[in-house]
Design a protein around this motif. Structure first.
Motif, mmCIF file in Angstrom:
data_model
loop_
_atom_site.group_PDB
_atom_site.id
_atom_site.type_symbol
_atom_site.label_atom_id
_atom_site.label_comp_id
_atom_site.label_asym_id
_atom_site.label_seq_id
_atom_site.Cartn_x
_atom_site.Cartn_y
_atom_site.Cartn_z
ATOM 1 N N GLU A 1 0.804 -1.206 0.000
ATOM 2 C CA GLU A 1 0.000 0.000 0.000
ATOM 3 C C GLU A 1 0.844 1.267 0.000
ATOM 4 O OE1 GLU A 1 -3.941 1.611 2.341
ATOM 5 O OE2 GLU A 1 -2.710 0.045 3.235
ATOM 6 N N PHE A 2 1.979 1.282 0.684
ATOM 7 C CA PHE A 2 2.736 2.512 0.860
ATOM 8 C C PHE A 2 4.101 2.475 0.172
ATOM 9 C CE2 PHE A 2 -0.293 4.087 3.755
ATOM 10 C CZ PHE A 2 -0.678 3.069 4.597
ATOM 11 N N PHE A 3 4.397 1.471 -0.633
ATOM 12 C CA PHE A 3 5.760 1.280 -1.120
ATOM 13 C C PHE A 3 5.827 1.282 -2.660
ATOM 14 C CE2 PHE A 3 5.238 -0.839 2.933
ATOM 15 C CZ PHE A 3 6.228 -0.236 3.687
ATOM 16 N N PRO A 4 6.844 1.993 -3.194
ATOM 17 C CA PRO A 4 7.014 1.990 -4.663
ATOM 18 C C PRO A 4 7.665 0.688 -5.124
ATOM 19 C CG PRO A 4 8.770 3.248 -3.666
ATOM 20 C CD PRO A 4 7.861 2.844 -2.535
ATOM 21 N N SER A 5 7.507 0.399 -6.394
ATOM 22 C CA SER A 5 8.176 -0.767 -7.001
ATOM 23 C C SER A 5 9.558 -0.356 -7.506
ATOM 24 C CB SER A 5 7.350 -1.320 -8.160
ATOM 25 O OG SER A 5 6.105 -1.810 -7.698
ATOM 26 N N ILE A 6 10.446 -1.346 -7.543
ATOM 27 C CA ILE A 6 11.805 -1.138 -8.055
ATOM 28 C C ILE A 6 11.883 -1.820 -9.414
ATOM 29 C CG2 ILE A 6 14.266 -1.359 -7.576
ATOM 30 C CD1 ILE A 6 12.635 0.248 -5.505
ATOM 31 N N PHE A 7 12.327 -1.060 -10.445
ATOM 32 C CA PHE A 7 12.314 -1.570 -11.817
ATOM 33 C C PHE A 7 13.728 -1.940 -12.274
ATOM 34 C CE2 PHE A 7 7.930 -0.797 -12.774
ATOM 35 C CZ PHE A 7 7.566 0.206 -11.877
ATOM 36 N N PHE A 8 13.780 -2.886 -13.236
ATOM 37 C CA PHE A 8 15.052 -3.445 -13.699
ATOM 38 C C PHE A 8 15.136 -3.402 -15.222
ATOM 39 C CE2 PHE A 8 14.256 -5.184 -9.566
ATOM 40 C CZ PHE A 8 15.485 -5.272 -8.961
ATOM 41 N N ASP A 9 16.393 -3.478 -15.723
ATOM 42 C CA ASP A 9 16.615 -3.563 -17.166
ATOM 43 C C ASP A 9 16.384 -4.985 -17.657
ATOM 44 O OD1 ASP A 9 19.407 -1.228 -17.128
ATOM 45 O OD2 ASP A 9 17.256 -0.884 -17.460
ATOM 46 N N THR A 10 16.330 -5.151 -18.961
ATOM 47 C CA THR A 10 16.074 -6.458 -19.570
ATOM 48 C C THR A 10 17.128 -7.467 -19.151
ATOM 49 O OG1 THR A 10 15.085 -5.368 -21.478
ATOM 50 C CG2 THR A 10 15.727 -7.671 -21.763
ATOM 51 N N ASP A 11 16.664 -8.623 -18.634
ATOM 52 C CA ASP A 11 17.538 -9.743 -18.261
ATOM 53 C C ASP A 11 18.587 -9.331 -17.222
ATOM 54 O OD1 ASP A 11 18.182 -12.422 -18.380
ATOM 55 O OD2 ASP A 11 19.672 -12.150 -19.962
ATOM 56 N N LYS A 12 18.264 -8.341 -16.376
ATOM 57 C CA LYS A 12 19.199 -7.874 -15.361
ATOM 58 C C LYS A 12 18.569 -8.016 -13.982
ATOM 59 C CE LYS A 12 22.309 -6.382 -18.322
ATOM 60 N NZ LYS A 12 23.610 -6.985 -18.473
ATOM 61 N N ALA A 13 19.430 -8.155 -12.968
ATOM 62 C CA ALA A 13 18.966 -8.226 -11.579
ATOM 63 C C ALA A 13 19.740 -7.260 -10.693
ATOM 64 C CB ALA A 13 19.105 -9.655 -11.049
ATOM 65 N N ASN A 14 20.545 -6.383 -11.308
ATOM 66 C CA ASN A 14 21.283 -5.409 -10.508
ATOM 67 C C ASN A 14 20.449 -4.152 -10.312
ATOM 68 O OD1 ASN A 14 21.830 -5.238 -13.423
ATOM 69 N ND2 ASN A 14 22.848 -3.324 -12.865
ATOM 70 N N ARG B 1 10.035 -5.787 -12.468
ATOM 71 C CA ARG B 1 10.023 -5.022 -11.214
ATOM 72 C C ARG B 1 10.028 -5.958 -10.011
ATOM 73 N NH1 ARG B 1 4.899 -5.868 -12.756
ATOM 74 N NH2 ARG B 1 3.354 -6.295 -11.121
ATOM 75 N N VAL B 2 10.214 -5.336 -8.843
ATOM 76 C CA VAL B 2 10.044 -5.995 -7.534
ATOM 77 C C VAL B 2 9.065 -5.158 -6.731
ATOM 78 C CG1 VAL B 2 11.155 -6.577 -5.355
ATOM 79 C CG2 VAL B 2 12.289 -7.120 -7.499
ATOM 80 N N ASP B 3 7.971 -5.784 -6.296
ATOM 81 C CA ASP B 3 6.968 -5.107 -5.470
ATOM 82 C C ASP B 3 7.257 -5.362 -3.994
ATOM 83 O OD1 ASP B 3 5.644 -4.200 -7.716
ATOM 84 O OD2 ASP B 3 4.371 -5.987 -7.858
ATOM 85 N N VAL B 4 7.077 -4.309 -3.166
ATOM 86 C CA VAL B 4 7.258 -4.404 -1.714
ATOM 87 C C VAL B 4 5.877 -4.418 -1.065
ATOM 88 C CG1 VAL B 4 8.359 -3.380 0.296
ATOM 89 C CG2 VAL B 4 9.395 -3.092 -1.957
ATOM 90 N N MET B 5 5.583 -5.477 -0.336
ATOM 91 C CA MET B 5 4.251 -5.636 0.259
ATOM 92 C C MET B 5 4.357 -6.029 1.729
ATOM 93 S SD MET B 5 2.268 -7.604 -2.819
ATOM 94 C CE MET B 5 3.671 -8.311 -3.634
#
Length: 614
Positions: A508-521, A606-610
């Motif tokens: 509810e209160f947290f933004p998502s973190i986005f990534f480049d293609t085929d990347k996890a850094n 992306r990575v969602d924080v929940m």
């Protein structure tokens, strides 16, 4: 006599005039090369100088006396004039010095240039320059050996001999030296030793030959054996360098690749030479000299050596083992200018009366050359290959020029540099010909209603950042993406009263973190969002959190599950290492590409924080 004297006088006159004129022209040429004038001018100037010299001396003497009397009066004036004239005189002296040096420099330069040219010409005659390509090798020496078969009157078969009752497959060995004049033709000397043996009996393959020989008195089995020594001078022809060059080029062009260096070559040769042989004809049963009635043998005493002319006709193939060694395989038919090779004259109507023998040879050819020569032999270099490669280069240049001079979409960027050759008319493009997209949201400025949206923000088809809850803060900066209608929020989309709502919805209160293609850094641009996430996790003591990794729809399910897990683990590791958050409060999960929430790939990576609800 008068006519001869007159002609003699005229010839001598013409000779001396031509010599004098030649000498004058030579002197003039040398004068011009040295930066001077012609001979006439130099002679006149030297005479004038000699005549003027005594006159100038006489004129200078009274002037010196007058100057002595006027010295005290003119000293002060001269000092003043010299002060004024000093800068002028300095300039004049500098100009004169330059003018005097100029002809000297010219003469020295011409001398040095002539000397250098003479040195270069002499050096070019004696040795090639370092940058020039070395000349190709043209000499080779070879050894060969193989099988010998008879094509004679006394023989069992025509081309490949029999083994029983006598072996007609004998041997030969030889030496050859080849000098190539160019890539196609050369001259070859060859010497060889051959053993030729043929058999005849009542089982000969051809019935006509068998009946004829029987009628001539050959009622029992006989065989002959000749030791043949031959030497010849022949013309060598490299077939591959004259016939198959264009085919190699067109085949390579059809396959879209460059021509590979050739390692296989066909050749042929023929010439004329001399051969020495001693035919021995014997009975097959007991190897004694033939004694059949009515049979006339050439070498009855078995001691006679016969010399005749012969012509070899050869067709072969070469394989390039190394730059200095070739392997050859060839078939040679040797036509002898006699019917005595087998010791018997075969006078049969309608048949070739001359004897022949064939060779199947295998050989090694060693290419000769010094360090001044290239390691490559001229036989393996087709002159047309250079032409073909140059044609390809010209073709490629022509295509580039056409692309440089054409602009299909008329956007001001030639097709050679244009990465989008179908831009609409009137659209402003960058140096690569693509429509300008200032904020990089995928919507070009011409259709973007918000050309400066946040980097990485999710936008609609008009380029406007998505604001899910309509609170005026786009989702890319909204920490509370489901604010109620009419709520007052701050610049991060959080209610101004500061009250935290119960965790009724995950993330509810947290933004998502986005990534480049085929990347996890984790990219540095998301360090601000992760700071806010960490700050809220620290403030919410006792609450458990879930990091869920997502991927776009490209790739397999298994790979995307693994990639989403790596992304979630990367965010967890960042929070634990940089903000000392207890790792037990954060769990990770990967959903791969099972939850695709947008048609855009970048939004789904992306990575969602929940918050984990209890």
């Amino acid at each position: 006599m008068r006519i001869s004297k007159i002609t003699f006088v005229l010839l001598t006159f013409l000779f001396f005039t031509s010599v004098s004129s030649y000498a004058q022209t030579q002197e003039e040429i040398e004068r011009l090369l040295n930066g001077g004038s012609s001979t006439e001018e130099t002679t006149t100037t030297t005479k004038e100088k000699k005549e003027k010299a005594p006159k100038e001396k006489k004129e200078k003497e009274p002037k010196v006396k007058e100057e002595k009397t006027k010295e005290p009066k003119q000293k002060e004036e001269k000092v003043k004039e010299e002060k004024v004239k000093e800068p002028k005189e300095k300039k004049e002296k500098e100009v004169k010095a330059k003018e005097e040096k100029a002809p000297k420099q010219k003469t020295t330069s011409t001398k040095s240039s002539s000397a250098s040219s003479s040195k270069s010409s002499s050096s070019s005659r004696t040795r090639p320059s370092a940058t020039a390509d070395k000349p190709l090798r043209t000499w080779s020496i070879g050894v060969f050996g193989g099988l010998t078969n008879p094509v004679t009157d006394i023989r069992y078969k025509d081309w490949f001999g029999t083994i029983d009752p006598r072996n007609e497959n004998q041997w030969n060995a030889g030496l050859r030296v080849t000098k190539m004049f160019d890539a196609a033709f050369g001259l070859q000397w060859q010497g060889s030793y051959n053993v030729v043996q043929g058999v005849f009996d009542n089982n000969v393959q051809y019935k006509e030959d068998r009946e004829y020989m029987v009628n001539r008195g050959f009622t029992e089995g006989v065989y002959f054996k000749s030791n043949v020594i031959s030497t010849s001078l022949q013309v060598y022809w490299n077939i591959s360098n004259t016939v198959f060059g264009p085919n190699r080029y067109y085949n390579a062009k059809l396959k879209g690749r460059e021509m590979k260096p050739r390692r296989f070559s066909l050749y042929a040769y023929s010439g004329i030479g001399a051969t020495w042989f001693d035919p021995h004809v014997m009975m097959s049963a007991d190897k004694r000299p033939i004694d059949l009635a009515g049979v006339d043998i050439v070498n009855k005493n078995q001691t006679k050596t016969i010399m005749e002319m012969y012509m070899p006709f050869a067709l072969g193939a070469k394989f390039k083992l190394a730059k200095a060694v070739d392997l050859s395989v060839e078939y040679v038919m040797n036509y002898v200018f006699t019917d005595k090779l087998d010791g018997y004259i075969y006078d049969h109507p309608g048949r070739i009366k001359n004897d022949m023998y064939s060779n199947i040879n295998v050989g090694l050819d060693f290419k000769l050359g010094t360090k001044k020569k290239s390691k490559e032999h001229v036989e393996w270099v087709n002159p047309m290959d250079k032409v073909y490669t140059d044609l390809d280069k010209i073709d490629a240049i022509d295509k580039k020029v056409k692309r440089l001079t054409t602009d299909a979409d008329e956007d001001g960027v030639s097709d050679y540099f244009d990465k989008d050759t179908e831009t609409e008319e009137g659209v402003t493009v960058d140096g690569s010909g693509r429509a300008i997209d200032s904020d990089g949201d995928g919507v070009p400025d011409r259709a973007d209603l918000e050309p400066f949206s946040d980097k990485g923000a999710t936008v609609d088809e008009f380029g406007v950042a998505v604001d899910s809850d309509g609170d005026g803060v786009p989702d890319s900066r909204d920490l509370e993406i489901d604010s109620p209608d009419g709520a007052f929020v701050n610049f991060q989309g959080v209610a101004i009263d500061g009250k935290v709502k119960p965790a009724t919805a995950r993330g509810e209160f947290f933004p998502s973190i986005f990534f480049d293609t085929d990347k996890a850094n984790i990219k540095r641009e998301y360090e601000d969002e992760l700071f806010m996430v960490a700050k809220n996790i620290i403030a919410m003591e006792g609450v458990q959190f879930l990091l869920t990794g997502h991927c776009d729809e490209r790739g397999s399910d298994e790979y995307n599950i693994e990639l989403g897990q790596r992304r979630a683990d990367a965010v967890k590791q960042y929070l634990v290492e940089n903000y000392s958050i207890d790792a037990s409060r954060i769990q990770t999960l990967s959903k791969g590409k099972s939850e695709i929430e947008s048609p855009r790939f970048n939004v789904n990576r992306r990575v969602d924080v929940m918050i984990i609800e209890k």
